[in-house]
Design a protein around this motif. Structure first.
Motif, PDB file in Angstrom:
ATOM      1  N   GLN A  52       0.771  -1.100   0.060  1.00  0.00           N
ATOM      2  CA  GLN A  52      -0.089   0.078   0.117  1.00  0.00           C
ATOM      3  C   GLN A  52       0.980   1.216   0.057  1.00  0.00           C
ATOM      4  O   GLN A  52       0.563   2.190  -0.684  1.00  0.00           O
ATOM      5  N   ILE A  53       1.897   1.164   0.630  1.00  0.00           N
ATOM      6  CA  ILE A  53       2.900   2.240   0.989  1.00  0.00           C
ATOM      7  C   ILE A  53       3.531   2.505  -0.489  1.00  0.00           C
ATOM      8  O   ILE A  53       3.732   3.781  -1.023  1.00  0.00           O
ATOM      9  N   LYS A  54       3.842   1.631  -1.344  1.00  0.00           N
ATOM     10  CA  LYS A  54       4.240   1.765  -2.660  1.00  0.00           C
ATOM     11  C   LYS A  54       3.378   2.507  -3.605  1.00  0.00           C
ATOM     12  O   LYS A  54       3.943   3.329  -4.465  1.00  0.00           O
ATOM     13  N   TRP A  55       2.123   2.101  -3.341  1.00  0.00           N
ATOM     14  CA  TRP A  55       1.130   2.697  -4.205  1.00  0.00           C
ATOM     15  C   TRP A  55       0.979   4.329  -3.812  1.00  0.00           C
ATOM     16  O   TRP A  55       1.077   5.231  -4.664  1.00  0.00           O
ATOM     17  N   PHE A  56       1.149   4.601  -2.293  1.00  0.00           N
ATOM     18  CA  PHE A  56       1.134   5.918  -1.972  1.00  0.00           C
ATOM     19  C   PHE A  56       2.287   6.589  -2.404  1.00  0.00           C
ATOM     20  O   PHE A  56       2.196   7.803  -2.878  1.00  0.00           O
ATOM     21  N   ARG A  57       3.615   5.967  -2.475  1.00  0.00           N
ATOM     22  CA  ARG A  57       4.621   6.501  -3.295  1.00  0.00           C
ATOM     23  C   ARG A  57       4.732   6.792  -4.690  1.00  0.00           C
ATOM     24  O   ARG A  57       4.836   7.903  -5.032  1.00  0.00           O
ATOM     25  N   ASN A  58       4.278   5.985  -5.297  1.00  0.00           N
ATOM     26  CA  ASN A  58       4.127   5.916  -6.729  1.00  0.00           C
ATOM     27  C   ASN A  58       3.135   6.875  -7.415  1.00  0.00           C
ATOM     28  O   ASN A  58       3.441   7.547  -8.378  1.00  0.00           O
ATOM     29  N   LEU A  59       2.304   7.132  -6.686  1.00  0.00           N
ATOM     30  CA  LEU A  59       1.053   8.151  -7.164  1.00  0.00           C
ATOM     31  C   LEU A  59       1.597   9.424  -6.917  1.00  0.00           C
ATOM     32  O   LEU A  59       1.165  10.498  -7.181  1.00  0.00           O
ATOM     33  N   GLY A  60       2.766   9.847  -6.067  1.00  0.00           N
ATOM     34  CA  GLY A  60       3.181  11.123  -5.413  1.00  0.00           C
ATOM     35  C   GLY A  60       2.846  11.585  -4.365  1.00  0.00           C
ATOM     36  O   GLY A  60       3.264  12.753  -3.999  1.00  0.00           O
ATOM     37  N   PHE A  61       2.152  10.795  -3.274  1.00  0.00           N
ATOM     38  CA  PHE A  61       1.637  11.277  -2.236  1.00  0.00           C
ATOM     39  C   PHE A  61       2.786  11.283  -0.967  1.00  0.00           C
ATOM     40  O   PHE A  61       2.624  12.158  -0.157  1.00  0.00           O
ATOM     41  N   ALA A  62       3.832  10.744  -1.352  1.00  0.00           N
ATOM     42  CA  ALA A  62       5.058  10.894  -0.201  1.00  0.00           C
ATOM     43  C   ALA A  62       5.553  12.321  -0.522  1.00  0.00           C
ATOM     44  O   ALA A  62       6.079  13.014   0.556  1.00  0.00           O
ATOM     45  N   ARG A  63       5.616  12.823  -1.635  1.00  0.00           N
ATOM     46  CA  ARG A  63       6.065  14.183  -1.831  1.00  0.00           C
ATOM     47  C   ARG A  63       5.039  15.281  -1.254  1.00  0.00           C
ATOM     48  O   ARG A  63       5.435  16.251  -0.522  1.00  0.00           O
ATOM     49  N   LEU A  64       3.634  15.090  -1.301  1.00  0.00           N
ATOM     50  CA  LEU A  64       2.634  15.867  -0.699  1.00  0.00           C
ATOM     51  C   LEU A  64       2.722  15.592   0.906  1.00  0.00           C
ATOM     52  O   LEU A  64       2.773  16.666   1.701  1.00  0.00           O
ATOM     53  N   GLN A  65       3.100  14.599   1.446  1.00  0.00           N
ATOM     54  CA  GLN A  65       3.374  14.551   2.909  1.00  0.00           C
ATOM     55  C   GLN A  65       4.493  15.156   3.392  1.00  0.00           C
ATOM     56  O   GLN A  65       4.583  15.732   4.343  1.00  0.00           O
ATOM     57  N   LEU A  66       5.721  14.951   2.457  1.00  0.00           N
ATOM     58  CA  LEU A  66       6.821  15.880   2.988  1.00  0.00           C
ATOM     59  C   LEU A  66       6.424  17.338   3.068  1.00  0.00           C
ATOM     60  O   LEU A  66       6.883  18.172   3.824  1.00  0.00           O
ATOM     61  N   LYS A  67       5.512  17.594   2.004  1.00  0.00           N
ATOM     62  CA  LYS A  67       5.336  19.211   1.740  1.00  0.00           C
ATOM     63  C   LYS A  67       4.638  19.735   3.072  1.00  0.00           C
ATOM     64  O   LYS A  67       4.752  20.751   3.452  1.00  0.00           O
ATOM     65  N   LEU A  68       3.791  18.933   3.468  1.00  0.00           N
ATOM     66  CA  LEU A  68       2.768  19.142   4.685  1.00  0.00           C
ATOM     67  C   LEU A  68       3.485  18.958   6.151  1.00  0.00           C
ATOM     68  O   LEU A  68       3.055  19.361   7.048  1.00  0.00           O
ATOM     69  N   SER A  69       4.769  18.320   6.041  1.00  0.00           N
ATOM     70  CA  SER A  69       5.530  18.000   7.331  1.00  0.00           C
ATOM     71  C   SER A  69       6.596  19.092   7.660  1.00  0.00           C
ATOM     72  O   SER A  69       7.094  20.096   6.784  1.00  0.00           O
ATOM     73  N   ALA A  70       6.819  19.094   8.837  1.00  0.00           N
ATOM     74  CA  ALA A  70       8.055  20.156   9.377  1.00  0.00           C
ATOM     75  C   ALA A  70       9.003  19.847   8.862  1.00  0.00           C
ATOM     76  O   ALA A  70       9.444  18.737   8.621  1.00  0.00           O
ATOM     77  N   ASP A  71       9.986  20.752   8.591  1.00  0.00           N
ATOM     78  CA  ASP A  71      11.621  20.789   8.183  1.00  0.00           C
ATOM     79  C   ASP A  71      12.248  20.114   9.080  1.00  0.00           C
ATOM     80  O   ASP A  71      12.531  20.593  10.299  1.00  0.00           O
ATOM     81  N   PRO A  72      12.669  18.777   8.905  1.00  0.00           N
ATOM     82  CA  PRO A  72      13.529  18.059  10.315  1.00  0.00           C
ATOM     83  C   PRO A  72      14.854  18.897  10.279  1.00  0.00           C
ATOM     84  O   PRO A  72      15.601  18.653  11.534  1.00  0.00           O
ATOM     85  N   TYR A  73      15.244  19.736   9.773  1.00  0.00           N
ATOM     86  CA  TYR A  73      16.747  20.385   9.584  1.00  0.00           C
ATOM     87  C   TYR A  73      16.458  21.474   9.971  1.00  0.00           C
ATOM     88  O   TYR A  73      17.533  22.420   9.994  1.00  0.00           O
ATOM     89  N   GLU A  74      15.321  22.249  10.259  1.00  0.00           N
ATOM     90  CA  GLU A  74      15.265  23.611  10.787  1.00  0.00           C
ATOM     91  C   GLU A  74      16.017  23.977  11.769  1.00  0.00           C
ATOM     92  O   GLU A  74      15.986  23.336  12.900  1.00  0.00           O
ATOM     93  N   GLY A  75      16.609  25.159  11.939  1.00  0.00           N
ATOM     94  CA  GLY A  75      17.430  25.730  13.281  1.00  0.00           C
ATOM     95  C   GLY A  75      18.671  24.887  13.434  1.00  0.00           C
ATOM     96  O   GLY A  75      19.360  24.800  14.595  1.00  0.00           O
ATOM     97  N   LEU A  76      19.063  23.888  12.676  1.00  0.00           N
ATOM     98  CA  LEU A  76      20.274  22.988  12.897  1.00  0.00           C
ATOM     99  C   LEU A  76      21.460  23.645  12.032  1.00  0.00           C
ATOM    100  O   LEU A  76      21.405  24.174  10.972  1.00  0.00           O
ATOM    101  N   PRO A  77      22.771  23.024  12.406  1.00  0.00           N
ATOM    102  CA  PRO A  77      23.807  23.463  11.710  1.00  0.00           C
ATOM    103  C   PRO A  77      24.117  22.859  10.290  1.00  0.00           C
ATOM    104  O   PRO A  77      25.024  22.196  10.120  1.00  0.00           O
TER     105      PRO A  77
END
Length: 327
Positions: free
Chosen positions: A196-221
């Motif tokens: 199911q995750i492969k379908w989620f990835r292949n359809l492009g929703f992983a990119r959308l998920q990242l777009k809506l997520s916080a930046d994990p490197y914000e404020g780091l060196p």
């Protein structure tokens, strides 16, 4: 008394009109959903193609079982430190950059990007501890690196347990960066879930998920260029098949590692987050791992799981003190 025919006709007409409107609404919703999926898919394809043009190569490739594994070697120190990443780290060489920048003044630092990580190839081979350990060892042997300190973040603590028992004459010490312990297992992941995750990835929703997520490197060196490259690599490797297969194997790997312990004569240094968000056994279980070690230490840090991102200077300083003590 029977209802007049005229009223029956009006009632039937009204019902048909409501049904017609309902079907039009359903059709509109379906079309909207399909259009949304098409847009997400198209944007993902176009963005992915554009990102591949901006992706910069780093490290060097070594041949492992007919595939290419990416490895970075930096620094000129007499002592060699080999770093293994945590699960899902998109680009280990770039992700460890703050810590590498501190260590290269004192050590030769080797970062391994296992199959499915960073710029390394993917593989269909089972992601068992034995296979992962064997592949890493082949890479190090190809580079003529046969005596080193092994450092692992998160799940690599599990793989490192297998490694130090398989190659005890090569590993001088182990350093854990909030490393996993066998007694605190991950939940079992079924292969049907990863499909199911492969379908989620292949359809492009992983990119959308990242777009809506916080930046994990914000404020780091991390400088802006490195962050841009990390972002490209995250989109490239997120939910790839090799990493999904590793997730499926994770539960059995934890079970297999329950039989393993660090050799008593192996120096072990743990950097552990002081306040684990899920379990109160994180610190006690790490203490158990070094209870029999002749040279075992644990450093608690007020940090999250990716403590090497936020505390590179403190970690580097303690590593130098630790390695000076085991020479």
């Amino acid at each position: 008394m029977t209802q007049p025919v005229g009223k029956e006709v009006k009632s039937s007409t009204k019902t048909k009109r409501v049904l017609h409107i309902f079907l039009k609404v359903i059709a509109a919703v379906v079309i909207a959903i399909l259009l949304f999926i098409a847009i997400v898919y198209t944007v993902n394809k176009i963005s992915g193609h554009s990102e591949q043009k901006r992706l910069e190569q780093y490290g060097q490739h070594v041949s492992v079982e007919g595939k290419q594994m990416n490895v970075s070697i930096q620094g000129q120190g007499e002592e060699t430190v080999v770093i293994l990443p945590g699960y899902g780290t998109a680009a280990p060489v770039l992700d460890f950059k703050p810590l590498i920048s501190e260590l290269i003044h004192y050590y030769k630092v080797v970062v391994i990007e296992p199959f499915g990580y960073g710029l390394s190839d993917q593989t269909q081979k089972e992601r068992s501890i034995a296979n992962i350990v064997g592949e890493i060892h082949v890479a190090l042997q190809s580079l003529h690196i046969d005596r080193y300190i092994l450092m692992g973040h998160s799940i690599s603590g599990l793989y490192s347990l297998g490694y130090v028992n398989q190659y005890p004459d090569e590993v001088r010490a182990f350093i854990g960066l909030d490393s996993s312990v066998p007694s605190l297992s991950e939940q079992k992941v079924d292969s049907s879930v990863t499909e199911q995750i492969k379908w989620f990835r292949n359809l492009g929703f992983a990119r959308l998920q990242l777009k809506l997520s916080a930046d994990p490197y914000e404020g780091l060196p991390y400088d802006e260029h490195t962050k841009e490259q990390l972002n490209i690599m995250i989109h490239k490797n997120m939910y790839n098949t090799t990493q999904l297969n590793e997730a499926v194997s994770m539960y059995s790997n934890f079970k297999a590692a329950e039989q393993l312990t660090f050799p008593p004569n192996l120096p072990v240094l743990f950097f552990v987050q002081a306040n684990h968000p899920v379990t109160d056994q994180w610190i006690p279980e790490h203490e158990k791992q070094i209870a029999e070690s002749v040279h075992g230490e644990m450093v608690l840090l007020d940090a999250g799981h990716y403590l090497y991102r936020s505390h590179p200077k403190e970690i580097s300083k303690k590593i130098r003190e630790f390695t000076d003590g085991i020479k």
